[in-house]
Design a protein around this motif. Sequence first.
Motif, PDB file in Angstrom:
ATOM      1  N   GLU A   1       0.779  -1.107  -0.169  1.00 37.79           N
ATOM      2  CA  GLU A   1       0.093  -0.013  -0.053  1.00 37.79           C
ATOM      3  C   GLU A   1       0.826   1.386  -0.003  1.00 37.79           C
ATOM      4  O   GLU A   1       1.883   1.128   0.742  1.00 37.79           O
ATOM      5  CB  GLU A   1      -0.891  -0.017   1.380  1.00 37.79           C
ATOM      6  CG  GLU A   1      -1.796   1.124   1.279  1.00 37.79           C
ATOM      7  CD  GLU A   1      -2.631   1.116   2.325  1.00 37.79           C
ATOM      8  OE1 GLU A   1      -3.151   2.246   3.094  1.00 37.79           O
ATOM      9  OE2 GLU A   1      -2.899   0.114   3.110  1.00 37.79           O
ATOM     10  N   MET A   2       0.487   2.273  -0.855  1.00 31.97           N
ATOM     11  CA  MET A   2       1.254   3.461  -0.894  1.00 31.97           C
ATOM     12  C   MET A   2       0.935   4.442   0.265  1.00 31.97           C
ATOM     13  O   MET A   2      -0.434   4.578   0.337  1.00 31.97           O
ATOM     14  CB  MET A   2       1.320   4.141  -2.207  1.00 31.97           C
ATOM     15  CG  MET A   2       1.895   5.338  -2.411  1.00 31.97           C
ATOM     16  SD  MET A   2       1.683   5.980  -4.166  1.00 31.97           S
ATOM     17  CE  MET A   2       0.084   6.387  -4.348  1.00 31.97           C
ATOM     18  N   ILE A   3       1.844   5.082   0.741  1.00 29.72           N
ATOM     19  CA  ILE A   3       1.783   6.196   1.736  1.00 29.72           C
ATOM     20  C   ILE A   3       2.208   7.480   1.321  1.00 29.72           C
ATOM     21  O   ILE A   3       3.308   7.355   0.606  1.00 29.72           O
ATOM     22  CB  ILE A   3       2.338   6.016   3.021  1.00 29.72           C
ATOM     23  CG1 ILE A   3       1.807   4.501   3.771  1.00 29.72           C
ATOM     24  CG2 ILE A   3       1.964   6.946   4.285  1.00 29.72           C
ATOM     25  CD1 ILE A   3       0.370   4.503   3.957  1.00 29.72           C
ATOM     26  N   ASN A   9       5.518   9.652  -2.591  1.00 36.92           N
ATOM     27  CA  ASN A   9       4.838   8.420  -2.591  1.00 36.92           C
ATOM     28  C   ASN A   9       5.594   7.358  -1.977  1.00 36.92           C
ATOM     29  O   ASN A   9       6.786   7.032  -2.630  1.00 36.92           O
ATOM     30  CB  ASN A   9       4.117   7.897  -3.966  1.00 36.92           C
ATOM     31  CG  ASN A   9       3.236   9.126  -4.315  1.00 36.92           C
ATOM     32  OD1 ASN A   9       2.513   9.575  -3.855  1.00 36.92           O
ATOM     33  ND2 ASN A   9       3.249   9.160  -5.818  1.00 36.92           N
ATOM     34  N   VAL A  10       5.354   6.732  -0.942  1.00 35.47           N
ATOM     35  CA  VAL A  10       6.187   5.680  -0.275  1.00 35.47           C
ATOM     36  C   VAL A  10       5.553   4.431  -0.010  1.00 35.47           C
ATOM     37  O   VAL A  10       4.181   4.494   0.427  1.00 35.47           O
ATOM     38  CB  VAL A  10       6.558   6.150   1.123  1.00 35.47           C
ATOM     39  CG1 VAL A  10       7.458   5.219   1.665  1.00 35.47           C
ATOM     40  CG2 VAL A  10       7.475   7.621   0.984  1.00 35.47           C
ATOM     41  N   TYR A  11       5.929   3.165  -0.413  1.00 37.82           N
ATOM     42  CA  TYR A  11       5.697   2.066  -0.210  1.00 37.82           C
ATOM     43  C   TYR A  11       6.615   1.370   1.049  1.00 37.82           C
ATOM     44  O   TYR A  11       7.637   1.185   0.908  1.00 37.82           O
ATOM     45  CB  TYR A  11       5.758   1.195  -1.392  1.00 37.82           C
ATOM     46  CG  TYR A  11       4.798   1.628  -2.590  1.00 37.82           C
ATOM     47  CD1 TYR A  11       3.461   1.136  -2.978  1.00 37.82           C
ATOM     48  CD2 TYR A  11       5.556   2.508  -3.690  1.00 37.82           C
ATOM     49  CE1 TYR A  11       2.920   1.444  -3.772  1.00 37.82           C
ATOM     50  CE2 TYR A  11       4.689   2.768  -4.662  1.00 37.82           C
ATOM     51  CZ  TYR A  11       3.267   2.253  -4.802  1.00 37.82           C
ATOM     52  OH  TYR A  11       2.739   2.709  -5.749  1.00 37.82           O
ATOM     53  N   PRO A  12       5.851   1.180   2.166  1.00 37.39           N
ATOM     54  CA  PRO A  12       6.604   0.596   3.320  1.00 37.39           C
ATOM     55  C   PRO A  12       7.552  -0.632   2.909  1.00 37.39           C
ATOM     56  O   PRO A  12       8.424  -0.907   3.394  1.00 37.39           O
ATOM     57  CB  PRO A  12       5.396   0.265   4.366  1.00 37.39           C
ATOM     58  CG  PRO A  12       4.192   1.320   4.036  1.00 37.39           C
ATOM     59  CD  PRO A  12       4.423   1.062   2.520  1.00 37.39           C
ATOM     60  N   ALA A  13       6.894  -1.390   2.110  1.00 39.50           N
ATOM     61  CA  ALA A  13       7.775  -2.694   1.800  1.00 39.50           C
ATOM     62  C   ALA A  13       8.872  -2.466   1.166  1.00 39.50           C
ATOM     63  O   ALA A  13      10.037  -2.979   1.446  1.00 39.50           O
ATOM     64  CB  ALA A  13       6.722  -3.761   1.121  1.00 39.50           C
ATOM     65  N   GLU A  14       8.943  -1.277   0.102  1.00 37.32           N
ATOM     66  CA  GLU A  14       9.998  -1.010  -0.604  1.00 37.32           C
ATOM     67  C   GLU A  14      11.082  -0.212   0.504  1.00 37.32           C
ATOM     68  O   GLU A  14      12.352  -0.302   0.358  1.00 37.32           O
ATOM     69  CB  GLU A  14       9.717  -0.103  -1.801  1.00 37.32           C
ATOM     70  CG  GLU A  14       8.972  -0.598  -2.779  1.00 37.32           C
ATOM     71  CD  GLU A  14       9.968  -1.721  -3.517  1.00 37.32           C
ATOM     72  OE1 GLU A  14      11.109  -1.423  -3.565  1.00 37.32           O
ATOM     73  OE2 GLU A  14       9.548  -2.867  -3.960  1.00 37.32           O
ATOM     74  N   ARG A  17      12.893  -3.067   2.124  1.00 36.71           N
ATOM     75  CA  ARG A  17      13.806  -3.731   1.323  1.00 36.71           C
ATOM     76  C   ARG A  17      15.107  -2.964   1.124  1.00 36.71           C
ATOM     77  O   ARG A  17      16.173  -3.535   1.203  1.00 36.71           O
ATOM     78  CB  ARG A  17      13.143  -4.174   0.009  1.00 36.71           C
ATOM     79  CG  ARG A  17      12.394  -5.494  -0.075  1.00 36.71           C
ATOM     80  CD  ARG A  17      12.126  -5.621  -1.544  1.00 36.71           C
ATOM     81  NE  ARG A  17      10.772  -4.977  -2.255  1.00 36.71           N
ATOM     82  CZ  ARG A  17       9.635  -5.165  -1.795  1.00 36.71           C
ATOM     83  NH1 ARG A  17       9.314  -6.382  -1.062  1.00 36.71           N
ATOM     84  NH2 ARG A  17       8.614  -4.498  -2.156  1.00 36.71           N
TER      85      ARG A  17
END
Length: 167
Positions: A1-3, A9-14, A17
């Motif tokens: 999910e993007m925040i 725009n930040v993806y916590p999973a990215e 990683r």
Amino acid sequence: EMIITGGFNVYPAEVERAISRLASLKLSLVSAADRQGAAERAGMTNTGAWLAANTRAWGAKAAADVALATTLESSLPVTRQALADGALSTEHAAVIAGTTSRLPEGLSEAERAMIETALVAKARHLDPGRLRRSARRALQAAERSAQEVLEHEDAELRGEESRAARR
């Protein structure tokens, strides 16, 4: 999910990683510093002390990082690559390193590699706590298997001795 934060725009999973990849780089640098004797050249007692001084980390954390770095470099290539790929965290890698260090001595390199590979695969889907429980079960199974091999070899030896005595 993007925040959306700070205009990005930040993806916590990215982000996780990326953190894992940076941790892998840090551990590779620590391993290289250990191999190259950076601590001794700096007049320090060991690489843990050198790392603590250079990163303002507390001593126990620095020592644990050195131990993990050298273990990844020397005997855990699959774990090292998964960490470099950002597929698992340093906490996962520490669980795998701790488990493999306690494997029975009688296991072959192929068996050790198979266990490491299985733990890395599980680490991709489990948090470190659940991985630790799964790793404990794998360790118990390996210990049972090693004991069964020893018992089988002992029975064969006793049989050979018995046959020799009858002859």
